[in-house]
Scaffold this active site. Structure first.
Site, short mmCIF file in Angstrom:
data_model
loop_
_atom_site.label_atom_id
_atom_site.label_comp_id
_atom_site.label_asym_id
_atom_site.label_seq_id
_atom_site.Cartn_x
_atom_site.Cartn_y
_atom_site.Cartn_z
N HIS A 65 46.99 56.19 2.46
CA HIS A 65 48.28 56.88 2.50
C HIS A 65 48.93 56.87 1.14
O HIS A 65 48.60 56.05 0.28
CB HIS A 65 49.20 56.23 3.53
CG HIS A 65 49.47 54.77 3.27
ND1 HIS A 65 48.59 53.79 3.63
CD2 HIS A 65 50.52 54.14 2.69
CE1 HIS A 65 49.07 52.62 3.29
NE2 HIS A 65 50.25 52.79 2.70
N CYS A 209 56.06 46.97 1.81
CA CYS A 209 54.83 47.27 1.08
C CYS A 209 55.16 48.31 0.02
O CYS A 209 56.23 48.91 0.03
CB CYS A 209 53.74 47.77 2.03
SG CYS A 209 54.11 49.34 2.84
#
Length: 705
Positions: A65, A209
């Site tokens: 991603h 993250c």
């Protein structure tokens, strides 16, 4: 708002055998759907994200991603691979691959949908349903939440409704003569527990993250599930791309412990000061949440105070710290040193450029001018030169203390700053220099972490980070630097300076080759920063040696080569590069000329096996020539814009041109070989085509090309 995923974005028979091929296959579906505008540009962003941390998860899941300017709207593509593809998960390759694409400025509504998907991935019923889906439409509906995650199986009414089986409302045999009566055992204890309910153990957690799309929410889901199983009251604050809602102050105050599962800095970390803390990378939150909860309970039982309060184990960004013991010592040491260097570099750039400008205006004798606080004439050029020099020199006085302070900060968070700065300042006073700052920072961080191991009464925890730890750690570091190890380090620093001044001939050229290779190995990464820190540390004194000035020149020259070489290659052989790479090549001219090595990263991400070796060869050539030509440099940055301040400027430019040409030539040669091989493969496939049509093999070759 368009649907996040449609049947056209699902491939239930993904035939790719590598993560790069899988990402390309799914991204091509996004392009066909009009969700991605530039395939190669988007894949470069995906690859760059993958380099930060593997995106494989336990349970056979891969979630490549990224956020990209080439994405028009948040989109998800799903592929199911029978062969399974390695995405770096600890338990092996993945069969469920989710390619998540978010625009650079994605709105919070779309990101909330993506976060919901990430949480679903922690549900075994959801992943099992995807593995059994027989049609793309069903898989897309499952992901959108329009169908039940767990298909209803044939069975009894009780199994379908979730009710207890008839006759099973009570334990088997309940009420029968002679049957055991577990429910009535220890009635006194049962009554006591009913009258005095036990307060559950409370944990607050933060997950984050780098991209803030997937791992953040998956770690939150895993921790919440593990908390329920352990009977713990656990609340998570997700600091993702959609923003974050702060946990209420009362919730934090009532918590017995804190868990940080993060790969970027926890925002407003001071809110959690004084709590037993477990500080790990986000993947640890996904892969072993039960262990983290058990560790938090154990720390609370021992009365330990965590990183936000006194830095037991705090690091600003414990990248991918997974496994029971965290990263290896070498990896952690590199992170600590890079933390110090990253905070030091702005001081180097500002101070160095000001000093270089001062020398350009007033000559080298300006270093001995009187203080401008006592004598400054607005109309005199020499006064302005002296002013610039003294400002730059003031910035330089902070270099070693900042380096040491933030190395300690990288090890022990804020409590490490005071002993780190104190140790760094002492290193400057005893002339231990750059090497002394490194050692002082490491000692300061280690001392703070050691102090934290002592169990302290709860009443003292509040004053530990502001009084006790700064007092004790500064005293220990000061004694060690002044009377134990400071002088030997100063002697080593002096010996290294003398060695650099004595370099000549093959020795100097060999050092130039090594520095050139380091500057081009990871294009602005840790190895590049080590070489740069070594060079800037040598000139970060009021009177740097000739050897140090030569090293600085070689490092900057080599660092300019990769982006300049790729810019040249895209100009002379544009057909070997994609449209996006040709556009990036135009920007690379400016980036390379400005000494921004990172300008070559987009090219390296797309084709590392050809770009990186070519860059290293050119950088080595430039570094060697710069040292051989005795070029010197007092400015730590600036590229061609500080060439007038360089010793032997024409030879210096010649060294840069030579390395650029060598790198560009190698890139063109290697990419040309690839094109030739692909053309041969296409020809062979074409020879096997059936009359009147294109074979399947030929189509595959065309797509690969």
């Amino acid at each position: 708002m368009s649907e996040l995923i449609t049947a056209d974005l699902v491939d239930l028979d993904l035939s790719a055998d590598t993560k790069e091929a899988a990402a390309r296959s799914l991204a091509e579906r996004m392009v066909a759907a009009g969700r991605v505008t530039d395939l190669d540009g988007f894949l470069a962003d995906v690859a760059a994200r993958e380099e930060q941390m593997p995106t494989g998860l336990d349970g056979g899941i891969g979630i490549p991603h990224c956020r990209s300017a080439h994405v028009t709207e948040p989109t998800l593509a799903f592929g199911r691979s029978a062969a399974r593809i390695d995405f770096g998960a600890a338990d092996g390759p993945a069969d469920l691959i989710f390619l998540i694409a978010a625009p650079a400025g994605a709105d919070s509504d779309h990101l909330t949908i993506l976060s919901s998907l990430a949480r679903q991935l922690m549900n075994a019923d959801f992943t099992d349903a995807l593995r059994s889906a027989d049609r793309p439409e069903r898989a897309a509906a499952l992901i959108r939440g329009e169908e039940q995650s767990a298909p209803v199986a044939e069975g009894t009414e009780a199994e379908r409704t979730g009710a207890a089986p008839k006759g099973a409302e009570e334990p088997a045999g309940a009420g029968e003569p002679g049957a055991a009566e577990p429910a009535t055992a220890e009635p006194a204890a049962a009554e006591a527990s009913a009258s005095e309910p036990v307060t559950p153990f409370r944990i607050v957690a933060v997950t984050s993250c780098p991209t803030g799309i997937a791992h953040t929410y998956m770690a939150a889901e895993a921790l919440e599930n593990a908390g329920r199983e352990a009977g713990v009251e656990l609340v998570v604050e997700t600091q993702g791309s959609a923003g974050f809602d702060k946990l209420p102050a009362a919730t934090i105050a009532a918590a017995d412990a804190v868990v940080f599962a993060h790969d970027v800095e926890v925002r407003d970390k001071a809110r959690f000061a004084g709590k037993p803390t477990v500080d790990v990378g986000v993947k640890a939150g996904i892969n072993r949440p039960a262990e983290l909860i058990a560790e938090a309970r154990a720390k609370a039982a021992r009365g330990e105070v965590g990183a936000p309060a006194d830095g037991a184990a705090g690091r600003s960004a414990p990248m991918d710290e997974d496994g029971p013991a965290g990263d290896g010592f070498g990896t952690r040491l590199r992170k600590w040193l890079m933390t110090g260097v990253s905070y030091m570099v702005p001081f180097v750039a500002a101070g160095g450029l000001l000093i270089a400008l001062a020398f350009a205006i007033g000559g080298y004798e300006i270093a001995s001018a009187k203080s401008v606080a006592d004598h400054f004439v607005w109309a005199e050029t020499s006064s302005w030169a002296a002013l610039l020099f003294q400002i730059g020199n003031a910035a330089f006085t902070f270099l070693v203390p900042v380096l040491a302070g933030y190395i300690a900060y990288g090890m022990a968070d804020r409590p490490g700053l005071v002993p780190g700065f104190v140790g760094g300042y002492i290193a400057t006073t005893i002339k231990a220099g750059f090497l002394g700052g490194l050692v002082a920072g490491l000692i300061a961080g280690a001392v703070v972490m050691g102090i934290q191991r002592f169990k302290v009464p709860a009443a003292l925890r509040g004053i530990m980070p502001v009084v006790v730890i700064p007092l004790i750690s500064s005293a220990i570091v000061g004694v060690l630097m002044f009377v134990v190890i400071g002088k030997p380090i100063a002697s080593a620093q002096e010996a290294m300076t003398d060695w650099l001044n004595g370099l000549s001939g093959a020795n100097a050229i060999g050092l130039g080759v090594l520095l050139g290779l380091m500057m081009c190995f990871d294009l602005g990464g840790p190895v590049n920063k080590v070489a740069y820190a070594f060079a800037t540390g040598g000139i970060a004194v009021s009177d740097p040696s000739t050897g140090s000035l030569k090293i600085m020149a070689a490092v900057m020259a080599a660092g300019m080569v990769p982006p300049l070489a790729l810019a040249l290659a895209t100009t002379v052989r544009g057909r070997l590069f994609t449209k996006t790479e040709r556009e990036n090549g135009k920007a690379a001219w400016v980036l390379g000329a400005s000494f921004i090595t990172e300008g070559a990263i987009p090219f390296a991400a797309a084709d590392p096996l050809r770009v990186i070796p070519s860059s290293m060869v050119g950088g080595a050539v430039t570094g060697a020539l710069s040292m051989a030509f005795d070029c010197t440099l007092r400015a730590p940055h600036g590229g061609i814009f500080v060439v007038p301040l360089i010793g032997e400027p024409f030879l210096y430019l010649l060294a840069i041109v030579a390395g650029t040409v060598v790198s560009a030539g190698l890139v063109v040669f290697l990419k040309g070989l690839r094109k030739t091989a692909e053309a041969d493969a296409t020809g062979q496939a074409g020879g096997k085509a059936a009359p009147g049509g294109t074979t399947e093999d030929e189509s595959k070759v065309a797509v690969a090309a």
